[in-house]
Scaffold this motif. Structure first.
Motif, PDB file in Angstrom:
ATOM      1  N   GLY A 156       0.919  -1.115  -0.031  1.00 39.45           N
ATOM      2  CA  GLY A 156       0.004  -0.144  -0.029  1.00 39.45           C
ATOM      3  C   GLY A 156       0.776   1.165   0.031  1.00 39.45           C
ATOM      4  N   ALA A 157       0.316   2.283  -0.496  1.00 39.25           N
ATOM      5  CA  ALA A 157       1.265   3.549  -0.718  1.00 39.25           C
ATOM      6  C   ALA A 157       1.125   4.398   0.657  1.00 39.25           C
ATOM      7  N   ARG A 158       2.345   4.769   1.302  1.00 38.52           N
ATOM      8  CA  ARG A 158       2.295   5.631   2.518  1.00 38.52           C
ATOM      9  C   ARG A 158       2.654   7.140   1.753  1.00 38.52           C
ATOM     10  N   ARG A 159       3.321   7.120   0.872  1.00 36.77           N
ATOM     11  CA  ARG A 159       3.651   8.470   0.258  1.00 36.77           C
ATOM     12  C   ARG A 159       3.540   8.656  -1.364  1.00 36.77           C
ATOM     13  N   ILE A 160       2.778   9.392  -1.818  1.00 38.13           N
ATOM     14  CA  ILE A 160       2.532   9.719  -3.143  1.00 38.13           C
ATOM     15  C   ILE A 160       2.863  10.730  -3.720  1.00 38.13           C
ATOM     16  N   GLU A 161       3.493  10.855  -4.898  1.00 33.92           N
ATOM     17  CA  GLU A 161       3.890  12.095  -5.550  1.00 33.92           C
ATOM     18  C   GLU A 161       3.350  12.290  -6.760  1.00 33.92           C
ATOM     19  N   LEU A 162       2.536  13.406  -7.280  1.00 39.14           N
ATOM     20  CA  LEU A 162       2.288  13.499  -8.697  1.00 39.14           C
ATOM     21  C   LEU A 162       3.205  14.477  -9.209  1.00 39.14           C
ATOM     22  N   THR A 163       3.503  14.471 -10.489  1.00 35.92           N
ATOM     23  CA  THR A 163       4.489  15.084 -11.085  1.00 35.92           C
ATOM     24  C   THR A 163       3.810  15.513 -12.487  1.00 35.92           C
ATOM     25  N   LEU A 164       3.656  16.856 -12.465  1.00 37.54           N
ATOM     26  CA  LEU A 164       3.046  17.597 -13.740  1.00 37.54           C
ATOM     27  C   LEU A 164       3.950  18.206 -14.825  1.00 37.54           C
ATOM     28  N   PHE A 165       4.072  17.751 -15.703  1.00 40.70           N
ATOM     29  CA  PHE A 165       5.164  18.489 -16.786  1.00 40.70           C
ATOM     30  C   PHE A 165       4.399  19.423 -17.710  1.00 40.70           C
ATOM     31  N   ARG A 166       4.792  20.664 -17.320  1.00 40.60           N
ATOM     32  CA  ARG A 166       4.226  21.673 -18.231  1.00 40.60           C
ATOM     33  C   ARG A 166       4.552  21.789 -19.617  1.00 40.60           C
ATOM     34  N   THR A 167       4.061  22.474 -20.763  1.00 41.06           N
ATOM     35  CA  THR A 167       4.717  22.143 -21.881  1.00 41.06           C
ATOM     36  C   THR A 167       5.800  23.100 -22.237  1.00 41.06           C
ATOM     37  N   ASP A 168       5.859  24.170 -21.380  1.00 41.13           N
ATOM     38  CA  ASP A 168       7.015  25.063 -21.517  1.00 41.13           C
ATOM     39  C   ASP A 168       8.218  24.690 -20.623  1.00 41.13           C
ATOM     40  N   GLY A 169       8.298  23.373 -20.094  1.00 42.49           N
ATOM     41  CA  GLY A 169       9.433  22.726 -19.457  1.00 42.49           C
ATOM     42  C   GLY A 169       9.388  22.798 -17.863  1.00 42.49           C
ATOM     43  N   ALA A 170       8.448  23.739 -17.521  1.00 45.26           N
ATOM     44  CA  ALA A 170       8.531  23.586 -16.009  1.00 45.26           C
ATOM     45  C   ALA A 170       7.780  22.492 -15.528  1.00 45.26           C
ATOM     46  N   LEU A 171       8.020  21.980 -14.186  1.00 45.15           N
ATOM     47  CA  LEU A 171       7.354  21.001 -13.736  1.00 45.15           C
ATOM     48  C   LEU A 171       6.859  21.191 -12.075  1.00 45.15           C
ATOM     49  N   ARG A 172       5.697  20.490 -11.802  1.00 43.72           N
ATOM     50  CA  ARG A 172       5.324  20.760 -10.408  1.00 43.72           C
ATOM     51  C   ARG A 172       5.302  19.457  -9.745  1.00 43.72           C
TER      52      ARG A 172
END
Lengths: 521, 247
Positions: free
Chosen positions: A276-292
């Motif tokens: 089961g997951a204890r810590r999950i990370e969402l990575t979002l890649f923006r078209t201009d190269g920035a990422l969250r």
């Protein structure tokens, strides 16, 4: 293994900055200078400067003498490092295994990832297109070892794809391509060994005896005889699911919908291994190269896609203004950073028991407010009140939070009453006592005077004498404390203490002083 | 369409505290229970105000006593603003244990802003595993809409909601009861011994009965309130107020 080299990294960075600020400037040849030893030398030069016959490593004075009109910029290693890190972040879209190859390169382990782009050529084309758009000169090579890829990117033909024929294409390259220290290369050249091919078939032991073990190790690594591990910048997640969008997404619902889809894929993988997951990370890649990157923790191993979606809904709600999709996200990745074995019955929305409900509440509040803000008490094995009052983030789970043992101890021993509210830091008060070691008669706290009607105590609590006296941590230091429970005329009940004993008083040390520590209900 | 809206309007207008089906939690003191019409209404919001900041510990104790009566084996969630915790002290596990609240079922949430306090309270109220939610407000007024939402959330789940305030305020509120709490001396004049914690409570707003004042004492081993015996009653006599009828 893909090696990316940005040969004009420093000058490209400066050009990009100027373009972004749209500073009008003549296109003078640009050089970056820095001090090496006692001399100012050229660290990096742009194309125009190279065509003038300048080269990196040349003394600045000499370059100036050759070409008086140079655009000279001092080096900024920190800005270079930060930019390289952000390019590395951005390269996470290709593979989670990205390592920085300071000062001006990156290493990407693309094994098993290239097919997502339709093959190695397509991946390199995509990477190249984006780098060109961003204004970087680059050289890329792919080979089966880090050493070979690096050599090909730096010294070979760019855009090399060596798979299995490392030996042939390494042979004509200069020895510097093996990432050897310059003195070793110089001494090899002195004996007439210039290319990798020159040493590839030489007897090994004399080479080692003369040039050190490093030389053959680098050669073996480049040829794949010895394994060279890649050290990724970020820890590798045990479970990863990702999705690319042809049409960038920007709306929060779409992001959450994607999270749920990815979570459903993760759930299958998690279930297969009983995790089961204890810590999950969402990575979002923006078209201009920035990422969250947005991470969320859970109090119990989690496997349910709807629960994961709910967690990220909370997280996104707290950063709504910061998400800033720009022109949209073209890729999303959901990774489980920490997984733990989870029995099947703990998981899922359907569980009806109250524990599950409570865990979900704690998860939601922690996701929204931060895990540090949702806390519960633990039984600490300490007699010092501040330590006994310690709370831990409610999401942290422990086998034993100490309450069982505490309750057993409590039923056996009569404990002195404790206040309902404890001040995080004891506050100094001015108190007058009848006898030096007795309870106070009256005291002044927060500018109010309290006359004491009744007092109970003292309860003597020894300081943590085994620790260094730390006035910062506690204003009363580690001195012995005598606690009193007192009630004033109007019925307010306080817990206060005197730090230090009069009998221990030696000239030159601080006299005992009084502190307010808590209030009873 | 119009009927549906009307239905919704009725639902929105219905004062949460007057709902018939909600259970009452007896305090075990007949005088108080009679005034409250059987006891403290579950699934409603109760506002407990310290007479002044100095009386906040007493108000805290009184609230925790009420929460302990309700608690059963459910959790208690205490939500407070950072400032309140720094100024008035953090809840101390060994201390609230004396009010019959097991520390392992106690969750403390620190929030930075008032609106976070409100949403966190609402969230906690809607959780089945929670028996009582205590929100601590140091000063300032409350958003009437948020308070109303709290009342509705409480009535939906049947959970007790407490608003603990450090200073009296006069803002309109949908609370079912409003109490002002002062500390009362536990020491018998002339003696120097401590009694149990004592609270001079004034029931200043009561939707189901008259307002009144009592001095209550918390008895620790049996975890209940009793009317204080040895103290003089407060000067204010019982004031009767006609039952409020809501159209």
């Amino acid at each position: 293994m893909l090696s990316l080299w940005l040969p004009r990294f420093a000058t490209d960075r400066i050009r990009r900055l100027r373009d972004a600020a749209s500073v009008s400037h003549e296109h003078l040849p640009l050089v970056v200078t820095g001090k090496r030893g006692n001399a100012d030398i050229l660290i990096a030069i742009d194309e125009a400067a190279e065509q003038l016959g300048l080269s990196a490593g040349m003394a600045l004075a000499q370059a100036r003498a050759m070409h008086p009109t140079l655009d000279i910029v001092p080096e900024d290693a920190r800005a270079d490092g930060e930019l390289l890190e952000s390019i590395a972040d951005w390269c996470l879209r290709y593979t989670p295994l990205v390592a920085c190859d300071a000062p001006d390169g990156l290493l990407l382990d693309i094994s098993g990832c290239a097919h997502l782009y339709g093959g190695e050529h397509e991946l390199v084309a995509d990477l190249g297109r984006r780098l060109t758009e961003a204004g970087f000169a680059f050289r890329i090579a792919i080979a089966s070892t880090i050493g070979a890829a690096w050599a090909a990117a730096h010294d070979g033909r760019p855009d090399t794809y060596a798979n299995g024929d490392e030996r042939d294409f390494l042979a004509p390259l200069p020895l510097g391509a093996l990432r050897l220290p310059p003195p070793v290369v110089a001494s090899l050249v002195r004996v007439g060994l210039k290319t990798i091919g020159d040493i590839i078939d030489l007897p090994r032991s004399p080479l080692t005896a003369r040039f050190g073990a490093g030389l053959l190790r680098q050669l073996d690594r480049a040829l794949g005889r010895e394994h060279e591990p890649l050290t990724p910048r970020l820890p590798v997640a045990p479970y990863v699911a990702e999705k690319r969008f042809h049409e960038p997404i920007a709306r929060e619902e779409d992001v959450l919908g994607t999270v749920e889809k990815l979570a459903a894929r993760l759930a299958v993988a998690l279930e297969r291994r009983g995790d089961g997951a204890r810590r999950i990370e969402l990575t979002l890649f923006r078209t201009d190269g920035a990422l969250r990157r947005i991470a969320a923790g859970t109090a119990r191993p989690l496997r349910d896609a709807a629960d994961m979606r709910a967690l990220f809904a909370e997280r996104l709600a707290t950063l709504a203004d910061e998400l800033d999709p720009g022109f949209g996200f073209d890729m999303a990745r959901l990774s489980v950073l920490i997984a733990e074995p989870a029995p099947a019955e703990q998981i899922g929305m359907g569980s009806a028991d109250d524990t599950g409900e409570m865990v979900r509440l704690i998860d939601r509040l922690s996701a929204r407010l931060g895990a540090q803000r949702v806390r519960r008490a633990v039984a600490q094995d300490s007699h010092i009140p501040e330590i006994a009052a310690v709370t831990l983030p409610a999401q942290m789970t422990m086998k034993d939070d100490g309450w069982v043992a505490y309750n057993r101890h409590r039923s056996a021993v009569e404990l002195a009453p404790r206040p309902l509210r404890l001040l995080s830091r004891p506050e100094p008060i001015e108190a007058v006592a009848e006898v030096p070691d007795g309870p106070p008669l009256r005291f002044k706290w927060r500018r109010a005077l309290h006359d004491i009607v009744a007092a109970e105590g003292p309860e003597r609590i020894e300081g943590a004498w085994w620790q260094e006296e730390n006035v910062e941590a506690s204003p009363s230091g580690n001195r012995t404390r005598d606690y009193f429970r007192v009630e004033d005329k109007s019925g307010h009940r306080f817990w206060l203490f005197r730090a230090g004993l009069y009998r221990d008083l030696v000239p030159g040390t601080a006299p005992p002083s009084w502190f307010m520590h808590g209030m009873f209900g | 369409m119009r009927d549906a809206l009307r239905q919704q309007l009725i639902y929105l207008q219905k004062p949460a505290s007057l709902a018939e089906e909600l259970a009452a939690l007896p305090l075990g003191v007949s005088a108080v229970d009679n005034a409250l019409g059987g006891g403290l209404l579950c699934g409603a919001m109760h506002e407990i105000t310290a007479a002044s900041e100095a009386h906040l510990p007493a108000a805290t104790g009184f609230t925790l006593g009420l929460a302990a009566l309700a608690n059963g084996n459910k959790h208690l969630v205490w939500i407070a603003e950072d400032m309140a915790l720094t100024e008035s002290g953090v809840p101390y596990s060994a201390g609230y244990e004396a009010f019959g609240l097991p520390p392992e079922r106690f969750i403390i949430v620190a929030v930075a802003h008032r609106h976070e306090l409100m949403t966190a309270m609402e969230e906690a109220l809607r959780c089945r595993a929670v028996g009582a939610v205590l929100g601590e407000v140091r000063n300032g007024s409350l958003d009437a809409v948020a308070v109303r939402r709290l009342s509705l959330a409480a009535s939906d789940s049947g959970t007790l909601a407490f608003l603990l305030r450090a200073k009296p305020s006069h803002d309109a509120s949908t609370a079912a009861t409003r109490w002002t709490v002062q500390t009362a001396p536990s020491v018998i004049p002339g003696q120097r011994e401590f009694g149990g914690p004592r609270f001079a409570v004034h029931l200043t707003r009561n939707r189901r009965g008259p307002s009144a004042s009592w001095i209550l004492e918390w008895r620790n081993p049996d975890d209940r309130f009793v009317l204080a015996t040895h103290a003089e009653p407060l000067a204010a006599p019982l004031r009767h107020r006609p039952y409020q009828k809501v159209a």
